[in-house]
Design a protein around this motif. Structure first.
Motif, short mmCIF file in Angstrom:
data_model
loop_
_atom_site.label_atom_id
_atom_site.label_comp_id
_atom_site.label_asym_id
_atom_site.label_seq_id
_atom_site.Cartn_x
_atom_site.Cartn_y
_atom_site.Cartn_z
N UNK A 136 0.79 -1.23 0.00
CA UNK A 136 0.00 0.00 0.00
C UNK A 136 0.82 1.28 0.00
N UNK A 137 2.14 1.18 0.04
CA UNK A 137 2.97 2.38 -0.10
C UNK A 137 2.98 2.83 -1.55
N UNK A 138 3.10 4.12 -1.77
CA UNK A 138 3.09 4.64 -3.14
C UNK A 138 4.48 4.67 -3.78
N UNK A 139 5.50 4.12 -3.10
CA UNK A 139 6.85 4.14 -3.66
C UNK A 139 7.68 2.99 -3.11
N UNK A 140 8.75 2.65 -3.81
CA UNK A 140 9.68 1.63 -3.35
C UNK A 140 10.39 2.09 -2.08
N UNK A 155 0.86 6.17 2.58
CA UNK A 155 0.02 4.98 2.47
C UNK A 155 -1.16 5.34 1.57
N UNK A 156 -1.38 4.55 0.53
CA UNK A 156 -2.50 4.81 -0.37
C UNK A 156 -3.77 4.20 0.24
N UNK A 157 -4.66 5.05 0.64
CA UNK A 157 -5.83 4.61 1.39
C UNK A 157 -6.77 3.75 0.56
N UNK A 158 -6.84 3.97 -0.76
CA UNK A 158 -7.69 3.11 -1.60
C UNK A 158 -7.12 1.69 -1.63
N UNK A 217 9.14 8.16 6.93
CA UNK A 217 8.16 9.01 6.25
C UNK A 217 6.84 8.26 6.11
N UNK A 218 6.93 6.95 5.87
CA UNK A 218 5.71 6.14 5.76
C UNK A 218 5.02 6.01 7.12
N UNK A 219 5.80 5.89 8.19
CA UNK A 219 5.23 5.88 9.54
C UNK A 219 4.45 7.18 9.77
#
Length: 365
Positions: free
Chosen positions: A253-257, A268-271, A339-341
């Motif tokens: 669900x992350x938008x990047x590697x 985090x991509x909520x969709x 950053x994801x946290x």
């Protein structure tokens, strides 16, 4: 090398003549090969990394027991998915020990299956959630199998913090200064991120059989993008569900590697999170307790923190564990995960609401 691989493969009970052996480009720990034969059957030959896995026999025993249980339950429930199958060697074991003291096992190759390294759409995310949820459901009656903990404290925040603090004490001044912001982040959040461990130690959650490497590429899909099988059972162990669930969300669900250095845009991509929750709940909502469900969002936050912590620790240790491509690669990975946290923290209310809705629970705050 080919002759050696053929000699290893021919020690297994496959009742076929080997035509070719080629490298399979999957996984970063073990050496994996595709074995084709003069029949319609192909096989996956794998050399297990005894440096990473100290108890290789226990690991193989875990894999065999879990694979057999899943296969049995798939058959009894008439499910339209597949299971990994392992083959015995002619010596009666499910492994062959090579001249170099490395261990090998052989499993079925599932043809016409596809994998994804990157998520193409929410439908695939839903299928991933459903299949990883099915893994938990299909191993639910594994209590009598004596599955071993082959990687002790694998997801333990207190253990990872001990490693971090030791690395910090021994790190060069230059590396500490370069990573000061990330060091501060670790220390600022250490109490909250230790909560899951505290709850686990207080027996708040049941211990289940979990996969412990729930990335997207460990799922096989059919040509219609329907979930077909969970693969790579090397890390199956007794654990709580929160780390399996959280690690899937982290990677899917992350938008990047995880080495992307555009930290401001990481989220985090909520969709995708909604799709994953729906799939996971479809397989587990009758199984998980309300308390387990309540802490799933914290599990997401915690496992991402753990990965950032591990990358940061390795940076402070002069990059001894993870392979790096440049001097600050591990630090970039740590920044990425932290950053994801922060994205999970920022969207915590919505993530909690999505989780509750997926599991059909009005309020479990």
């Amino acid at each position: 090398m080919v002759e050696k691989l053929e000699a290893i493969a021919n020690q297994f009970c496959i009742n076929a003549t080997i035509k070719s052996i080629s490298t399979l480009q999957s996984g970063h720990i073990n050496d994996t090969y595709l074995v084709t034969t003069n029949t319609s059957d192909s096989f996956v030959l794998q050399k297990l990394n005894s440096y990473v896995f100290k108890d290789v026999i226990g690991l193989i025993d875990n894999k065999i027991k879990v694979a057999q249980l899943i296969s049995k339950n798939i058959e009894s429930k008439h499910l339209n998915i597949l299971s990994t199958q392992f083959y015995k060697a002619k010596n009666g074991n499910f492994y062959v020990k090579g001249d170099d003291n490395e261990y090998w096992n052989l499993q079925n190759y599932i043809p016409n299956a596809i994998t994804f390294d990157k998520v193409p759409n929410t439908e695939v995310v839903f299928e991933a959630g459903k299949l990883y949820g099915s893994f938990i459901a299909l191993t639910n009656n594994a209590t009598a199998l004596e599955i071993k903990e082959t990687l002790k404290d694998f997801h333990s925040v207190p253990f990872r913090l001990e490693q971090f603090k030791e690395a910090l004490e021994n790190a060069s001044q230059a590396r500490k200064e370069e990573a000061q912001k990330e060091i501060d982040f670790v220390l600022e959040h250490q109490l909250e991120m230790s909560k899951i461990d505290a709850l686990k130690n207080a027996n708040t959650f049941p211990i289940r059989i979990t996969h412990n490497d729930t990335k997207l590429s460990n799922i096989l899909f059919d040509k219609c993008n329907k979930g077909l099988a969970v693969i790579d059972l090397d890390t199956v162990m007794p654990e709580i569900v929160h780390f399996d669930f959280g690690d899937s969300v982290r990677s899917i669900c992350s938008n990047a590697e995880e080495d992307n250095d555009d930290f401001e845009s990481l989220e985090i991509q909520l969709d995708y999170y909604k799709a994953y929750c729906k799939g996971y709940a479809k397989s587990t909502k009758k199984l998980l307790s309300k308390t387990e469900i309540k802490y799933l969002p914290l599990g997401v936050k915690t496992i991402i923190y753990i990965m950032g912590l591990r990358f940061l620790t390795d940076f402070l240790n002069n990059d001894k564990y993870y392979k790096t491509k440049y001097a600050t690669h591990n630090l970039v990975r740590a920044k990425n995960q932290f950053a994801l946290v922060n994205s999970v923290i920022k969207n915590n209310s919505e993530i909690t609401a999505i989780t509750n809705n997926a599991f059909g629970l009005e309020d479990i705050s």
